[in-house]
Structure formats: structure tokens, C-alpha cells
Motif scaffolding. Structure first.
Motif, PDB file in Angstrom:
ATOM      1  N   UNK A  53       0.828  -1.210   0.000  1.00 40.99           N
ATOM      2  CA  UNK A  53       0.000   0.000   0.000  1.00 40.99           C
ATOM      3  C   UNK A  53       0.863   1.261   0.000  1.00 40.99           C
ATOM      4  N   UNK A  54       1.968   1.229   0.747  1.00 41.57           N
ATOM      5  CA  UNK A  54       2.847   2.401   0.827  1.00 41.57           C
ATOM      6  C   UNK A  54       3.508   2.693  -0.516  1.00 41.57           C
TER       7      UNK A  54
ATOM      8  N   UNK B 282      -3.554  15.430  -5.198  1.00 40.87           N
ATOM      9  CA  UNK B 282      -3.710  15.930  -3.845  1.00 40.87           C
ATOM     10  C   UNK B 282      -4.509  14.941  -3.003  1.00 40.87           C
ATOM     11  N   UNK B 283      -4.233  14.922  -1.712  1.00 34.19           N
ATOM     12  CA  UNK B 283      -4.988  14.080  -0.807  1.00 34.19           C
ATOM     13  C   UNK B 283      -4.471  12.658  -0.695  1.00 34.19           C
ATOM     14  N   UNK B 284      -3.372  12.309  -1.362  1.00 29.57           N
ATOM     15  CA  UNK B 284      -2.808  10.967  -1.267  1.00 29.57           C
ATOM     16  C   UNK B 284      -2.113  10.814   0.087  1.00 29.57           C
ATOM     17  N   UNK B 285      -2.520   9.797   0.832  1.00 28.83           N
ATOM     18  CA  UNK B 285      -1.904   9.524   2.131  1.00 28.83           C
ATOM     19  C   UNK B 285      -1.049   8.276   2.027  1.00 28.83           C
ATOM     20  N   UNK B 286       0.204   8.368   2.457  1.00 28.60           N
ATOM     21  CA  UNK B 286       1.112   7.218   2.452  1.00 28.60           C
ATOM     22  C   UNK B 286       1.166   6.681   3.885  1.00 28.60           C
TER      23      UNK B 286
ATOM     24  N   UNK C 183       9.201   6.912   1.693  1.00 28.40           N
ATOM     25  CA  UNK C 183       7.768   7.156   1.514  1.00 28.40           C
ATOM     26  C   UNK C 183       7.336   8.587   1.816  1.00 28.40           C
ATOM     27  N   UNK C 184       8.169   9.352   2.506  1.00 31.58           N
ATOM     28  CA  UNK C 184       7.814  10.729   2.856  1.00 31.58           C
ATOM     29  C   UNK C 184       8.101  11.649   1.674  1.00 31.58           C
TER      30      UNK C 184
END
Length: 621
Positions: A411-412, A424-428, A443-444
């Protein structure tokens, strides 16, 4: 084995992560082949309705630990042949009278040979896929890249003897490298999965699936070949003060540990030691939620803790860091670490790794104090339902935790590559698991140094393992699709403040402005374009400043180099996190402030309306 406690008293106030863990535990215990269904898409679909989903699962598959046998759905066929179904290697025979693959072994061998390319073209020695990944600059410099490879192990021991002596069709090599192509600058290598089938009339056929990777290493490939193509560029990253990660994933017994141990052995003898660097080595293993140091000092045995500091930096406690002076010392530490890894016997492998082994090599430049990191990760072996059928409660919990961490890792990677597409709005979700938290720099999106990650999916070549090989490829291949799709950007508005998109003249002008004319900007930038200049390491900035100092330029060059590097990466990160509208246009700070002011005014107006309404209601009553 006694049944586990059924999931009937589930807390309705459970968090999404807790529900995710519950679903993974349930599927792992009652329906192992369905565990990959637990992903972000499923969680979003059933958000707020998790209790209903769990109730439905219990009705279909039974209480936790007491699975209900699922009926086989017959294929559509002529009425007279209803009870007879074709035999396939990934499903098995439906009855003892079904045609056998063993009976057609020679035929299948001929079919596989005919469907496999006989001679592959040599790879272009001037092209390295790992290094070229960072050249994408459609949405600024690609600061974290992923290269996805696969390796097919050769036949081993009894498998080789049985295959040579006609011992059976299930020892055939049905997973083989395919074509190598380069279309539109996108280099691709193909992996072919041949599934033998015997029809109800006794005809032998092949069902062939094709998957594409950045590199496909066949049974004849060596660890040295894999190191040169996939790992050497990561070592170069670490030596330049950047981050490199390589990890192997796959079925137990598919050759992951052999590959990763081979890479570490070659690394120990490579030219990484010099008078300009300090090198340290650590090795930890992750067994579910427990993290253990494989190289502790005598008498030390505290559990390793991984967390974040107030400044966002990843902190590791109770892990011994060994200063390494030469190749012999590094080799000794590697052998010692490998000897302490947790292993257990499975149906496929008597010494299956039951933990994620993480080797951490840190390289520090003595002159600039810039630190680079290389992670070599041997992931725990995944197991199919038949491999884990005899596990006790403890081993089933262990399998659940392994599967959970692998899903988070997947997922990451997918979220990080989607974030590169200016969505925009993609959360890792890298904080969901200690392994991905350790790899925070990868991942950051706000990380201020280049990161390169190589994924190696290890596969068994056997027909008998084709079902699990398909699952391995199903895990790894979409990671490359995500990388490729993130490069096919929508029509983005050109960001004039993104240094990766600047021309050489624009970059020279910026360097001259930031350095206040105290440095020869044209000599410092040379002929590099914006994206090429942004890809330079921090050590390279110091080296270029030092070269000018030796030419008699003003003092303070090293401080100027640091200011230039930090200023450039501030612009890079700003460009990567710039807010955009759905059509790709940029939302400027002025527009964002105007929108905030408008919302505040609307809130004040609504408050006045409600105050007037409340005043009127009080006067009426």
C-alpha cells in the motif's frame, strides 16, 4: 488444534486499523487464499459497515478458527460431462480418474519450449533502469523511485533429477523469462507463466500469462549480475549521502535469502571502503510486533524500538551499531547476523525465514559529515494455504502478522508512486508498520534527498508452485504499473518555481542570486539542466565548491554550497507538495488565502443568521 475464539463480540468503536487487522486475521485463519482482498479499496468500500461485513464473512466461512468447507463451483459444460472438469496445475485434479499432467509431461515440455523465446537480446550496457528512473521531471524531480524486478530460481536437487529423468510433469519449469523490449524509451522485460492444462478429451494445452518488469532474472542469472544491475546503483546512492533500498519478496523456498545473502556477500567485497568514509553496519529482524537485534553485545538483549522524534526523524533504540573498517570485518558480521535469523520448517522449506531481516549500512563522509544509507531487506517467506495447513495457533498468528506487514508495504509503494502524480490528498500510511516507518525517507514526499528502491519478486519455476507464483507476481507486478502510470501525467500547469524544470541559464541565474555573486555560478552549474542539477548529491555540491576554493576564490565556499543545497531542496519539496486543482492547474498562495478568507466570511455570515434566528425564537416563546 482447538478452534480460536470466534469474532462475535467485536467492539463497535474499533479504529479502521483495528478492523483491518481483524479482517486479515480472519481471512488468514479461515480463508487464506482471500487474504489479499484486505486492502485500502476494500476498507474504503465498507467504511462504517465493518460489522455487517464481518457478520457476512462468519456466515459464509464460519467462526474464527472453525472454517466451513466451501463448495466447488462447477464449470459450465455439456450435461453429459457435468462431473468431469479439466485438470490444471494451479488447481489440481478434481477426481482420481482425471487426466494427469504426469502422463503428458513430454508434451508439456515441448509446448513450454515452443512458447519460450530461445535467444534473448543482450541488455544495453549504457542503460541502467534504476538510475534512469529519477530522470522523470514532468512534476518536478522524482525524489523517490521504484524499480521492480523478478528472479526465477533454478531447479534444485531432487527437482532437477526428476525433471531430467522424466519423473513427472509437476517438476517442469513453467516460469521463464520472455522478451526484452524498449518502446518509447520505456525499457521492459517480460515474465511468462505457463500453466499446463489437460482437457476432458485428454488434450494437453498451455494457459500463458505475461507480466512486465524492469528486469527479469532467469534461472541462469547469478547474484553478481543482479548486484551489478540492481544493487550497485543503490550503493552509489549511499556513498553520495542518499538512500538506497533493496528487498526480496516471495514464496518460502523461492530463493529470497539466497539472493539477499549473496548481495550482502558481494557488497562486503566491493569498493565501498576508503579513507574518506566511515562505515557502520547493523542488522535487526522483525518478528511481527517484536524487533530484535541480531548483532548485540554480550549480555545485551533488549528489544529494539523504532519511533519518530519531535523533528520527524526516525529513532532506533537498543540497536547496536558496529563500526566497520574493512571487508573481512563486514563479512564476519553478515555471517553472524544470518546465523541468528529466526527460521522454522514449512511444507516447502525446512529453514524458512519467519522474520523480516533488515541489514542497515550507513556511510558517512568524513569531510562533509553527510550520511547515506543502504537497506538490504530479506522479507519473511509468504505461504499458501496448503503450506500453512498444519500450523498451530502461534504459527497462524505469525503468518497473519507477516501478511499484514506485506500488505502495508504494498500500500505504501502504490500510494507513494500515486503521490508523485501530483494527486492531492494521497496519504502514504508508512506509520502503520515498523518496517515502513524505518523506511520513512522512501515514503515521505517531503524527504530532502534522493531515494531509490529495488523490489525483487522471487519465484519458483515449478508447475506445482504455479498458483503461488501467480500470487507473488500479482503482488509485485502492479507496483511497476503504478510507477509507469505515475509517469504518464495529466496536463499539468508548468510550475515556474520548480528548479527541476529550469533551463541551464535559469539555474545559473538562481545560483548567482543565492550566492550573492560570491561564486562562479556558470562554473558551478556547468552545462547541467535543472533536473540534472537537482539530482546532484550534497557531497557533489561540496566538491564543486571546494574546486572553486582551490582556484583562489573567496573563503566560505563550503557554507555557500550548503546554503545552495538546502535552498534547492526547499524549492523541490515545495514543488512536489504544491496544491493543484483537479485539472492540473496550480493553486497559488494568494488564491489559497483568498479562499480561506471567503470561507471565514461565509462562516461569520452564517453565525449572524443563526444568532438572529435564535433571538427571534426566544421572543416568540
Amino acid at each position: 488444534m482447538a478452534p480460536l475464539t470466534p469474532l462475535t463480540n467485536t467492539n463497535t468503536n474499533m479504529s479502521d486499523d483495528a478492523w483491518r487487522d481483524s479482517f486479515i486475521e480472519y481471512y488468514t485463519t479461515n480463508a487464506p487464499t482471500k487474504v489479499l482482498m484486505v486492502n485500502d479499496k476494500m476498507m474504503a468500500k465498507w467504511s462504517g459497515k465493518y460489522e455487517i461485513l464481518m457478520k457476512n464473512l462468519i456466515e459464509k466461512y464460519g467462526p474464527l478458527g472453525a472454517p466451513i468447507d466451501q463448495p466447488q463451483v462447477p464449470k459450465r459444460s455439456k450435461p453429459a460431462l457435468t462431473n468431469r472438469r479439466p485438470f490444471t496445475a494451479d488447481r489440481g485434479a478434481s477426481s482420481s480418474s482425471a487426466p494427469s499432467i504426469d502422463e503428458h509431461a513430454s508434451k508439456f515440455n515441448a509446448l513450454i519450449s515452443a512458447a519460450t523465446p530461445t535467444a534473448l537480446p543482450p541488455r544495453d550496457l549504457n542503460l541502467n533502469v534504476v538510475e534512469s528512473k529519477a530522470s522523470n521531471s514532468q512534476n518536478g524531480l522524482e525524489t523517490s523511485t521504484f524499480t521492480v524486478c523478478t528472479r526465477v530460481r533454478p531447479l534444485l536437487g531432487p527437482e532437477l533429477i526428476n525433471n531430467a529423468g522424466g519423473g513427472g510433469g509437476l517438476t517442469l519449469s513453467s516460469v521463464v523469462p520472455g522478451r526484452r523490449t524498449s518502446i518509447g524509451g520505456n525499457y521492459t522485460e517480460e515474465l511468462l507463466l505457463h500453466t499446463p492444462k489437460v482437457s476432458i478429451t485428454g488434450n494437453a494445452t498451455l494457459d500463458t500469462l505475461s507480466h512486465h518488469f524492469d528486469y527479469v532474472f532467469g534461472p541462469d542469472s547469478t547474484n553478481e549480475e543482479i548486484y551489478d544491475l540492481a544493487c550497485a546503483p543503490l550503493v552509489k546512492r549511499a556513498l553520495n549521502g542518499q538512500v538506497g533500498v533493496i528487498f526480496a519478496y516471495g514464496q518460502t523456498g523461492s530463493g529470497k535469502t539466497h539472493t539477499m545473502s549473496g548481495i550482502l556477500d558481494i557488497l562486503a567485497t566491493s569498493a565501498i571502503f576508503s579513507d574518506l568514509t566511515n562505515i557502520t553496519f547493523s542488522y535487526i529482524e522483525m518478528l511481527g510486533r517484536e524487533i530484535r537485534d541480531c548483532l548485540p553485545d554480550a549480555g545485551e538483549g533488549k528489544g529494539v524500538q523504532i519511533g519518530e522524534g519531535l523533528n520527524g526523524a526516525v529513532l532506533i533504540r537498543n540497536m547496536k551499531t558496529h563500526v566497520v573498517a574493512d571487508a573481512a570485518q563486514l563479512g564476519t558480521l553478515i555471517k553472524r547476523a544470518n546465523a541468528t535469523r529466526a527460521t522454522a520448517a514449512t511444507a516447502k522449506n525446512e529453514t524458512s525465514s519467519r522474520s523480516h531481516g533488515v541489514a542497515i549500512l550507513k556511510v558517512t563522509n568524513k569531510k562533509t559529515s553527510v550520511e547515506g544509507t543502504l537497506y538490504v531487506i530479506d522479507l519473511a517467506g509468504s505461504e499458501s494455504a496448503k503450506d500453512s495447513k498444519d500450523h498451530d495457533k502461534h504459527r497462524m498468528k505469525e503468518t497473519k502478522e507477516i501478511n499484514s506487514s506485506l500488505l502495508v508495504l504494498k500500500d505504501c509503494i502504490r500510494a507513494r508512486t500515486n503521490a508523485a502524480a501530483a494527486d492531492d490528498g494521497i496519504h502514504v500510511p508508512y506509520r502503520r508498520n515498523k518496517l515502513t516507518l524505518l523506511m520513512k525517507d522512501v515514503f515521505d514526499i517531503g524527504c530532502s534527498r534522493l531515494c531509490s528502491t529495488v523490489v525483487i519478486a522471487n519465484c519458483s519455476p515449478l508447475v506445482s508452485d504455479i498458483s503461488h507464483t501467480k500470487n507473488t507476481v500479482k503482488y509485485a507486478a502492479p507496483l511497476r504499473v503504478a510507477v509507469a502510470s505515475s509517469n504518464r501525467q495529466k496536463n499539468l500547469e508548468l510550475d515556474v518555481f520548480d528548479p527541476a524544470l529550469w533551463t541551464n541559464d535559469a539555474m545559473v541565474a538562481w545560483v548567482d542570486s543565492v550566492a550573492s555573486g560570491k561564486i562562479d555560478a556558470k562554473l558551478f552549474v556547468n552545462s547541467l539542466t535543472g533536473v540534472q542539477f537537482c539530482a546532484l548529491s550534497e557531497n557533489e555540491f561540496y566538491a564543486r565548491a571546494e574546486a572553486q576554493a582551490q582556484l583562489g576564490e573567496e573563503e566560505g565556499m563550503m557554507e555557500i554550497a550548503k546554503t545552495l543545497y538546502m535552498g534547492m531542496w526547499t524549492l523541490i519539496v515545495d514543488a512536489k507538495t504544491r496544491k493543484r486543482r483537479p485539472d492540473g492547474s496550480i493553486i497559488t498562495p494568494e488564491q489559497e488565502e483568498e479562499e480561506r478568507r471567503r470561507l471565514e466570511e461565509e462562516t461569520v455570515e452564517r453565525a449572524k443568521v443563526w444568532a438572529e434566528r435564535e433571538k427571534f425564537m426566544k421572543s416568540e416563546f
